[in-house]
Design an enzyme around this catalytic site. Structure first.
Site, PDB file in Angstrom:
ATOM      1  N   GLY A  46      10.844  -3.436   5.586  1.00  0.00           N
ATOM      2  CA  GLY A  46       9.430  -3.226   5.319  1.00  0.00           C
ATOM      3  C   GLY A  46       8.676  -4.543   5.306  1.00  0.00           C
ATOM      4  O   GLY A  46       9.258  -5.592   5.019  1.00  0.00           O
ATOM      5  N   GLN A  51       2.010 -10.248   3.302  1.00  0.00           N
ATOM      6  CA  GLN A  51       3.111 -11.209   3.426  1.00  0.00           C
ATOM      7  C   GLN A  51       2.949 -12.141   4.627  1.00  0.00           C
ATOM      8  O   GLN A  51       3.603 -13.173   4.691  1.00  0.00           O
ATOM      9  CB  GLN A  51       4.450 -10.463   3.547  1.00  0.00           C
ATOM     10  CG  GLN A  51       4.838  -9.743   2.272  1.00  0.00           C
ATOM     11  CD  GLN A  51       6.114  -8.950   2.478  1.00  0.00           C
ATOM     12  OE1 GLN A  51       6.076  -7.818   2.935  1.00  0.00           O
ATOM     13  NE2 GLN A  51       7.248  -9.548   2.170  1.00  0.00           N
ATOM     14  N   LEU A  93      11.335  -9.909   1.824  1.00  0.00           N
ATOM     15  CA  LEU A  93      11.345 -10.998   2.811  1.00  0.00           C
ATOM     16  C   LEU A  93      10.595 -12.225   2.300  1.00  0.00           C
ATOM     17  O   LEU A  93      10.818 -13.323   2.794  1.00  0.00           O
ATOM     18  CB  LEU A  93      10.733 -10.523   4.136  1.00  0.00           C
ATOM     19  CG  LEU A  93      11.548  -9.466   4.888  1.00  0.00           C
ATOM     20  CD1 LEU A  93      10.807  -9.015   6.134  1.00  0.00           C
ATOM     21  CD2 LEU A  93      12.930 -10.003   5.243  1.00  0.00           C
ATOM     22  N   HIS A 134       7.135  -0.469  -2.950  1.00  0.00           N
ATOM     23  CA  HIS A 134       7.301  -1.931  -2.926  1.00  0.00           C
ATOM     24  C   HIS A 134       6.224  -2.574  -2.039  1.00  0.00           C
ATOM     25  O   HIS A 134       5.574  -3.543  -2.445  1.00  0.00           O
ATOM     26  CB  HIS A 134       8.714  -2.257  -2.414  1.00  0.00           C
ATOM     27  CG  HIS A 134       8.998  -3.713  -2.213  1.00  0.00           C
ATOM     28  ND1 HIS A 134       9.989  -4.378  -2.907  1.00  0.00           N
ATOM     29  CD2 HIS A 134       8.434  -4.635  -1.384  1.00  0.00           C
ATOM     30  CE1 HIS A 134      10.003  -5.647  -2.514  1.00  0.00           C
ATOM     31  NE2 HIS A 134       9.078  -5.832  -1.587  1.00  0.00           N
ATOM     32  N   GLU A 135       6.030  -2.020  -0.838  1.00  0.00           N
ATOM     33  CA  GLU A 135       5.049  -2.608   0.087  1.00  0.00           C
ATOM     34  C   GLU A 135       3.624  -2.380  -0.402  1.00  0.00           C
ATOM     35  O   GLU A 135       2.764  -3.237  -0.229  1.00  0.00           O
ATOM     36  CB  GLU A 135       5.220  -2.047   1.506  1.00  0.00           C
ATOM     37  CG  GLU A 135       6.598  -2.228   2.135  1.00  0.00           C
ATOM     38  CD  GLU A 135       7.134  -3.648   2.098  1.00  0.00           C
ATOM     39  OE1 GLU A 135       6.327  -4.595   2.060  1.00  0.00           O
ATOM     40  OE2 GLU A 135       8.362  -3.819   2.079  1.00  0.00           O
ATOM     41  N   HIS A 138       2.596  -5.051  -2.696  1.00  0.00           N
ATOM     42  CA  HIS A 138       2.163  -6.281  -2.018  1.00  0.00           C
ATOM     43  C   HIS A 138       0.658  -6.253  -1.757  1.00  0.00           C
ATOM     44  O   HIS A 138      -0.021  -7.259  -1.890  1.00  0.00           O
ATOM     45  CB  HIS A 138       2.880  -6.444  -0.677  1.00  0.00           C
ATOM     46  CG  HIS A 138       4.253  -7.060  -0.782  1.00  0.00           C
ATOM     47  ND1 HIS A 138       4.465  -8.316  -1.295  1.00  0.00           N
ATOM     48  CD2 HIS A 138       5.472  -6.599  -0.425  1.00  0.00           C
ATOM     49  CE1 HIS A 138       5.759  -8.604  -1.240  1.00  0.00           C
ATOM     50  NE2 HIS A 138       6.401  -7.568  -0.728  1.00  0.00           N
TER      51      HIS A 138
HETATM   52 NI    NI Z   1       8.450  -7.382  -0.348  1.00  0.00          NI
END
Ligand code: NI
Length: 175
Positions: A46, A51, A93, A134-135, A138
């Site tokens: 993902g 990011q 990541l 989770h994403e 972000h």
């Molecule tokens: Ni992440």
């Protein structure tokens, strides 16, 4: 297509809040293609636009074994979450090499738009449900380490900053 630079925790830009996507044009499709290439290259399951320092409400996920199920979520909203919660060993990541347990709702229903702006709803469980949450964090400027204890978080911050210094000093030596 090109591989984009992934911001590393504790880069303050990871805490910016993403704004909604309003224009579904070629630029957006190019960004999605570049993000997909970046995610597969990493490799990861993902990636949120935040990011790669683009603070727009866009994330991509592919939890398949053979990288053939790219899912795109634009302006995603969680419209339902199960009461049942599950703990999953998460990684990111932007925090390479760090994994830890995070507890979240086991299932979620998400409403989002695709690359053409079409709305869709998806009921997710398992790894996909974890990734979506989770994403989406972000996009709100939240990295998963913020669910951990301050002690653990500080240890991770120290480790990441040290690694960054090591990377920079290696780059300087090469010059
Ligand atoms: Ni992440």
């Amino acid at each position: 297509m090109s591989i984009l630079h992934i911001l590393r925790y504790p880069d303050p830009r990871l805490h910016k809040i993403a704004t909604p996507v309003r224009v579904f044009d070629e630029r957006l499709k190019q960004l999605i293609a570049d993000m997909a290439e970046t995610m597969y290259d990493a490799p990861g399951v993902g990636l949120a636009a935040s990011q790669v320092d683009v603070h727009e409400q866009l994330l991509i996920i592919d939890t398949s074994e053979d990288n053939k199920e790219l899912r795109v979520f634009i302006n995603p909203e969680i419209i339902w979450a199960s009461e049942e919660r599950k703990i999953y060993d998460e990684g990111c990541l932007s925090v390479p090499g760090v994994y830890d347990n995070v507890e979240r709702p086991a299932e979620v229903k998400v409403r989002a738009q695709d690359a053409d702006g079409q709305f869709f709803e998806l009921h997710a469980d398992g790894l996909l449900a974890v990734c979506i949450q989770h994403e989406m964090d972000h996009l709100q400027g939240k990295v998963f380490v913020e669910y951990l204890s301050p002690l653990k978080r500080n240890r991770i911050k120290t480790k990441m900053l040290k690694e960054e210094r090591d990377i920079k000093s290696r780059q300087n030596k090469r010059r």
